[in-house]
Design a protein around this motif. Structure first.
Motif, PDB file in Angstrom:
ATOM      1  N   THR A   1       0.836  -1.185   0.000  1.00 22.96           N
ATOM      2  CA  THR A   1       0.000   0.000   0.000  1.00 22.96           C
ATOM      3  C   THR A   1       0.879   1.245   0.000  1.00 22.96           C
ATOM      4  O   THR A   1       1.752   1.380   0.872  1.00 22.96           O
ATOM      5  CB  THR A   1      -0.920   0.036   1.229  1.00 22.96           C
ATOM      6  N   ILE A   2       0.645   2.125  -0.972  1.00 21.83           N
ATOM      7  CA  ILE A   2       1.359   3.392  -1.028  1.00 21.83           C
ATOM      8  C   ILE A   2       0.474   4.474  -0.425  1.00 21.83           C
ATOM      9  O   ILE A   2      -0.746   4.466  -0.601  1.00 21.83           O
ATOM     10  CB  ILE A   2       1.764   3.745  -2.475  1.00 21.83           C
ATOM     11  N   SER A   3       1.093   5.400   0.298  1.00 24.62           N
ATOM     12  CA  SER A   3       0.346   6.501   0.889  1.00 24.62           C
ATOM     13  C   SER A   3       1.248   7.725   0.959  1.00 24.62           C
ATOM     14  O   SER A   3       2.467   7.618   0.798  1.00 24.62           O
ATOM     15  CB  SER A   3      -0.162   6.132   2.284  1.00 24.62           C
ATOM     16  N   ARG A   4       0.626   8.870   1.198  1.00 21.71           N
ATOM     17  CA  ARG A   4       1.393  10.101   1.280  1.00 21.71           C
ATOM     18  C   ARG A   4       0.903  10.943   2.455  1.00 21.71           C
ATOM     19  O   ARG A   4      -0.272  10.902   2.795  1.00 21.71           O
ATOM     20  CB  ARG A   4       1.324  10.903  -0.010  1.00 21.71           C
ATOM     21  N   ASP A   5       1.825  11.684   3.043  1.00 23.30           N
ATOM     22  CA  ASP A   5       1.501  12.621   4.111  1.00 23.30           C
ATOM     23  C   ASP A   5       2.050  13.974   3.685  1.00 23.30           C
ATOM     24  O   ASP A   5       3.251  14.243   3.840  1.00 23.30           O
ATOM     25  CB  ASP A   5       2.118  12.158   5.432  1.00 23.30           C
ATOM     26  N   ASN A   6       1.186  14.818   3.152  1.00 27.95           N
ATOM     27  CA  ASN A   6       1.650  16.113   2.646  1.00 27.95           C
ATOM     28  C   ASN A   6       2.219  16.994   3.758  1.00 27.95           C
ATOM     29  O   ASN A   6       3.127  17.788   3.522  1.00 27.95           O
ATOM     30  CB  ASN A   6       0.512  16.837   1.942  1.00 27.95           C
ATOM     31  N   ALA A   7       1.694  16.834   4.962  1.00 23.51           N
ATOM     32  CA  ALA A   7       2.188  17.658   6.071  1.00 23.51           C
ATOM     33  C   ALA A   7       3.633  17.324   6.424  1.00 23.51           C
ATOM     34  O   ALA A   7       4.363  18.181   6.927  1.00 23.51           O
ATOM     35  CB  ALA A   7       1.296  17.469   7.288  1.00 23.51           C
ATOM     36  N   LYS A   8       4.038  16.090   6.152  1.00 17.94           N
ATOM     37  CA  LYS A   8       5.407  15.651   6.459  1.00 17.94           C
ATOM     38  C   LYS A   8       6.265  15.558   5.214  1.00 17.94           C
ATOM     39  O   LYS A   8       7.425  15.144   5.306  1.00 17.94           O
ATOM     40  CB  LYS A   8       5.386  14.307   7.182  1.00 17.94           C
ATOM     41  N   ASP A   9       5.696  15.887   4.060  1.00 19.77           N
ATOM     42  CA  ASP A   9       6.440  15.797   2.787  1.00 19.77           C
ATOM     43  C   ASP A   9       7.050  14.410   2.622  1.00 19.77           C
ATOM     44  O   ASP A   9       8.239  14.262   2.278  1.00 19.77           O
ATOM     45  CB  ASP A   9       7.519  16.882   2.721  1.00 19.77           C
ATOM     46  N   THR A  10       6.229  13.411   2.839  1.00 15.71           N
ATOM     47  CA  THR A  10       6.707  12.031   2.896  1.00 15.71           C
ATOM     48  C   THR A  10       5.703  11.103   2.227  1.00 15.71           C
ATOM     49  O   THR A  10       4.491  11.331   2.310  1.00 15.71           O
ATOM     50  CB  THR A  10       6.897  11.605   4.366  1.00 15.71           C
ATOM     51  N   ILE A  11       6.217  10.082   1.556  1.00 13.93           N
ATOM     52  CA  ILE A  11       5.374   8.984   1.115  1.00 13.93           C
ATOM     53  C   ILE A  11       5.860   7.703   1.758  1.00 13.93           C
ATOM     54  O   ILE A  11       7.013   7.612   2.202  1.00 13.93           O
ATOM     55  CB  ILE A  11       5.318   8.838  -0.423  1.00 13.93           C
ATOM     56  N   TYR A  12       4.976   6.728   1.792  1.00 10.19           N
ATOM     57  CA  TYR A  12       5.268   5.451   2.436  1.00 10.19           C
ATOM     58  C   TYR A  12       4.921   4.314   1.499  1.00 10.19           C
ATOM     59  O   TYR A  12       4.096   4.447   0.594  1.00 10.19           O
ATOM     60  CB  TYR A  12       4.444   5.307   3.724  1.00 10.19           C
ATOM     61  N   LEU A  13       5.539   3.179   1.767  1.00 10.50           N
ATOM     62  CA  LEU A  13       5.150   1.945   1.105  1.00 10.50           C
ATOM     63  C   LEU A  13       5.067   0.871   2.175  1.00 10.50           C
ATOM     64  O   LEU A  13       6.097   0.428   2.700  1.00 10.50           O
ATOM     65  CB  LEU A  13       6.153   1.541   0.019  1.00 10.50           C
ATOM     66  N   GLN A  14       3.851   0.503   2.520  1.00  3.86           N
ATOM     67  CA  GLN A  14       3.629  -0.588   3.457  1.00  3.86           C
ATOM     68  C   GLN A  14       3.670  -1.880   2.676  1.00  3.86           C
ATOM     69  O   GLN A  14       2.878  -2.064   1.752  1.00  3.86           O
ATOM     70  CB  GLN A  14       2.284  -0.434   4.173  1.00  3.86           C
ATOM     71  N   MET A  15       4.579  -2.768   3.031  1.00  3.24           N
ATOM     72  CA  MET A  15       4.767  -4.021   2.303  1.00  3.24           C
ATOM     73  C   MET A  15       4.458  -5.172   3.244  1.00  3.24           C
ATOM     74  O   MET A  15       5.154  -5.361   4.256  1.00  3.24           O
ATOM     75  CB  MET A  15       6.199  -4.124   1.784  1.00  3.24           C
ATOM     76  N   ASN A  16       3.422  -5.915   2.928  1.00  2.00           N
ATOM     77  CA  ASN A  16       3.026  -7.074   3.722  1.00  2.00           C
ATOM     78  C   ASN A  16       3.238  -8.360   2.937  1.00  2.00           C
ATOM     79  O   ASN A  16       3.307  -8.328   1.705  1.00  2.00           O
ATOM     80  CB  ASN A  16       1.557  -6.958   4.129  1.00  2.00           C
ATOM     81  N   ASP A  17       3.306  -9.460   3.652  1.00  2.00           N
ATOM     82  CA  ASP A  17       3.450 -10.771   3.018  1.00  2.00           C
ATOM     83  C   ASP A  17       4.604 -10.770   2.004  1.00  2.00           C
ATOM     84  O   ASP A  17       4.436 -11.155   0.840  1.00  2.00           O
ATOM     85  CB  ASP A  17       2.137 -11.177   2.340  1.00  2.00           C
ATOM     86  N   LEU A  18       5.744 -10.319   2.458  1.00  2.00           N
ATOM     87  CA  LEU A  18       6.892 -10.228   1.562  1.00  2.00           C
ATOM     88  C   LEU A  18       7.342 -11.601   1.094  1.00  2.00           C
ATOM     89  O   LEU A  18       7.252 -12.594   1.831  1.00  2.00           O
ATOM     90  CB  LEU A  18       8.032  -9.485   2.259  1.00  2.00           C
TER      91      LEU A  18
END
Length: 114
Positions: free
Chosen positions: A68-85
């Protein structure tokens, strides 16, 4: 332009999870798109997931339902949650951003093995 710094990679076993972070050096609100790509040894770089300014997302078939990709504009950051690798998720994961330019981070290594 912008500097992108990835973190959160590591070595895990199959089935485990990791969360990658990409921090930008300035506001991401105007970026047309941000994304995660990956590159494994001997293979071409490939898109993993992207997110645009409206928050619309797109995933490669091989990660859909697990990442799952997500973004936090307040932190100027994006994330990638990786499950079941899986072992074939092993790669250097790189952050990407574009506006009227293109920027890449240096990547964070993810290794999945028993």
């Amino acid at each position: 332009q912008v500097q992108l710094v990835e973190s959160g990679g590591g070595s895990v076993q199959p089935g485990e999870s990791l969360r990658l972070t990409c921090a930008a050096s300035r506001t991401i609100r105007t970026f047309v798109q941000m994304a995660w790509h990956r590159q494994a040894p001997g293979k071409e770089r490939e898109l993993v997931a992207s997110i645009d300014t409206m928050g619309d997302t797109n995933y490669a078939d091989f990660v859909r339902g697990r990442f799952t990709i997500s973004r936090d504009n307040a932190k100027d950051t994006i994330y990638l949650q990786m499950n079941d690798l899986r072992p074939d998720d092993t790669a250097l994961y790189l952050c990407y951003a574009t506006r009227y330019w293109v920027a890449w981070g240096r990547g964070t290594q993810v290794t999945v093995s028993t």
